[in-house]
Design a protein around this motif. Structure first.
Motif, PDB file in Angstrom:
ATOM      1  N   PHE A  74      31.873  91.379   0.624  1.00  0.00           N
ATOM      2  CA  PHE A  74      31.325  90.034   0.478  1.00  0.00           C
ATOM      3  C   PHE A  74      31.830  89.093   1.576  1.00  0.00           C
ATOM      4  N   GLY A  75      32.268  89.669   2.699  1.00  0.00           N
ATOM      5  CA  GLY A  75      32.736  88.872   3.822  1.00  0.00           C
ATOM      6  C   GLY A  75      34.248  88.934   3.958  1.00  0.00           C
ATOM      7  N   ARG A  76      34.727  88.479   5.093  1.00  0.00           N
ATOM      8  CA  ARG A  76      36.155  88.549   5.389  1.00  0.00           C
ATOM      9  C   ARG A  76      36.953  87.421   4.762  1.00  0.00           C
ATOM     10  N   GLU A  77      36.288  86.395   4.258  1.00  0.00           N
ATOM     11  CA  GLU A  77      37.009  85.239   3.741  1.00  0.00           C
ATOM     12  C   GLU A  77      36.492  84.837   2.359  1.00  0.00           C
ATOM     13  N   PHE A  82      39.452  88.539  -2.521  1.00  0.00           N
ATOM     14  CA  PHE A  82      40.851  88.676  -2.099  1.00  0.00           C
ATOM     15  C   PHE A  82      41.758  88.818  -3.316  1.00  0.00           C
ATOM     16  N   LEU A  83      41.482  88.046  -4.354  1.00  0.00           N
ATOM     17  CA  LEU A  83      42.294  88.107  -5.572  1.00  0.00           C
ATOM     18  C   LEU A  83      42.034  89.385  -6.360  1.00  0.00           C
ATOM     19  N   GLY A 143      49.571  90.722 -13.649  1.00  0.00           N
ATOM     20  CA  GLY A 143      48.366  90.480 -14.430  1.00  0.00           C
ATOM     21  C   GLY A 143      47.255  91.471 -14.167  1.00  0.00           C
ATOM     22  N   ARG A 144      47.582  92.608 -13.563  1.00  0.00           N
ATOM     23  CA  ARG A 144      46.591  93.646 -13.268  1.00  0.00           C
ATOM     24  C   ARG A 144      46.751  94.864 -14.160  1.00  0.00           C
ATOM     25  N   GLY A 145      47.733  94.834 -15.046  1.00  0.00           N
ATOM     26  CA  GLY A 145      47.982  95.983 -15.901  1.00  0.00           C
ATOM     27  C   GLY A 145      48.692  97.121 -15.204  1.00  0.00           C
ATOM     28  N   ALA A 175      42.488  81.558  -4.040  1.00  0.00           N
ATOM     29  CA  ALA A 175      42.892  82.775  -4.756  1.00  0.00           C
ATOM     30  C   ALA A 175      44.278  82.597  -5.367  1.00  0.00           C
ATOM     31  N   TYR A 176      45.195  82.002  -4.615  1.00  0.00           N
ATOM     32  CA  TYR A 176      46.540  81.776  -5.148  1.00  0.00           C
ATOM     33  C   TYR A 176      46.516  80.761  -6.290  1.00  0.00           C
ATOM     34  N   ALA A 177      45.641  79.773  -6.197  1.00  0.00           N
ATOM     35  CA  ALA A 177      45.514  78.796  -7.289  1.00  0.00           C
ATOM     36  C   ALA A 177      44.984  79.467  -8.549  1.00  0.00           C
ATOM     37  N   ARG A 178      43.974  80.307  -8.399  1.00  0.00           N
ATOM     38  CA  ARG A 178      43.440  81.046  -9.554  1.00  0.00           C
ATOM     39  C   ARG A 178      44.489  81.972 -10.142  1.00  0.00           C
ATOM     40  N   TYR A 179      45.242  82.632  -9.282  1.00  0.00           N
ATOM     41  CA  TYR A 179      46.282  83.571  -9.723  1.00  0.00           C
ATOM     42  C   TYR A 179      47.305  82.861 -10.606  1.00  0.00           C
TER      43      TYR A 179
END
Length: 205
Positions: A74-77, A82-83, A143-145, A175-179
């Protein structure tokens, strides 16, 4: 919340003490964005463990990324990808965390994928003894199990992360904010390290 400033050397000792309190093989995540230097901490912890006669293998999450054709679909950015989509969690489980777990073979592969060359690493398996330690270092790990025995979270505030991340990596900030909001890494960690200034860490109690 109590906060205790520590030296970088004392931080290493704190992690080593957590590991030494557990019998058998131990799988440790050192989780934090790049400016918190999780890989550097893992290397220093590994050195300290080895001086105590305990074998430690450092594994960088950056060596367990998915192939570019999948990772960058879905693109490089794309911060959401990324998350959720960059890390090869299946490869980590199969090649590192399951073999290092209870009843596992102890045969771990320290590096799987060369993300720069976009091809498999030609790495050799390492035989982990019965009291060996795996130190998995990288960002967005919790949080990925993933089957982990201990987690250390290197926490950096959004302002500090924005200030210290290179400009060309600012696309990862959402991504870091969502994490932080969705995965709540601080609740999953045995040790939370305030790392706005990695050379002057503090422990959160």
């Amino acid at each position: 919340m109590q906060v205790s400033p520590v030296t970088p050397a004392r931080l290493v000792d704190e992690v080593v003490e957590l590991v030494d309190a557990r019998p058998g093989r131990v799988r440790v995540a050192l989780d934090g964005p790049p400016p918190t230097r999780p890989l550097d901490l893992a290397e220093r912890v590994a050195d300290a463990l080895r001086t105590r006669g305990r074998m430690a293998v450092v594994v960088s999450a950056g060596d367990f990324l998915r192939p570019a054709s999948v990772r960058l679909e879905f693109g490089r950015e794309d911060p959401d990808e990324f998350l959720d989509g960059w890390l090869d969690t299946g490869g980590l489980r199969r090649e590192v965390l399951a073999p290092a777990g209870p009843g596992g073979s102890g045969r771990v592969l320290p590096r799987l994928w060369d993300a720069v060359a976009d091809r498999a690493h030609r790495d050799r398996y390492v035989e982990l003894p019965a009291d060996g330690v795996v130190l998995l270092a990288g960002a967005l790990l919790l949080g990925r199990g993933l089957p982990l025995d201990l987690a250390v979270h290197l926490r950096m505030t959004p302002a500090a992360l924005t200030r210290t991340l290179p400009d060309d990596e600012h696309w990862t900030l959402p991504a870091y904010a969502r994490y932080a909001e969705e995965r709540d890494p601080e609740e999953q960690a045995a040790l939370v390290v305030l790392s706005d200034h990695p050379e002057r860490p503090a422990l959160r109690h």
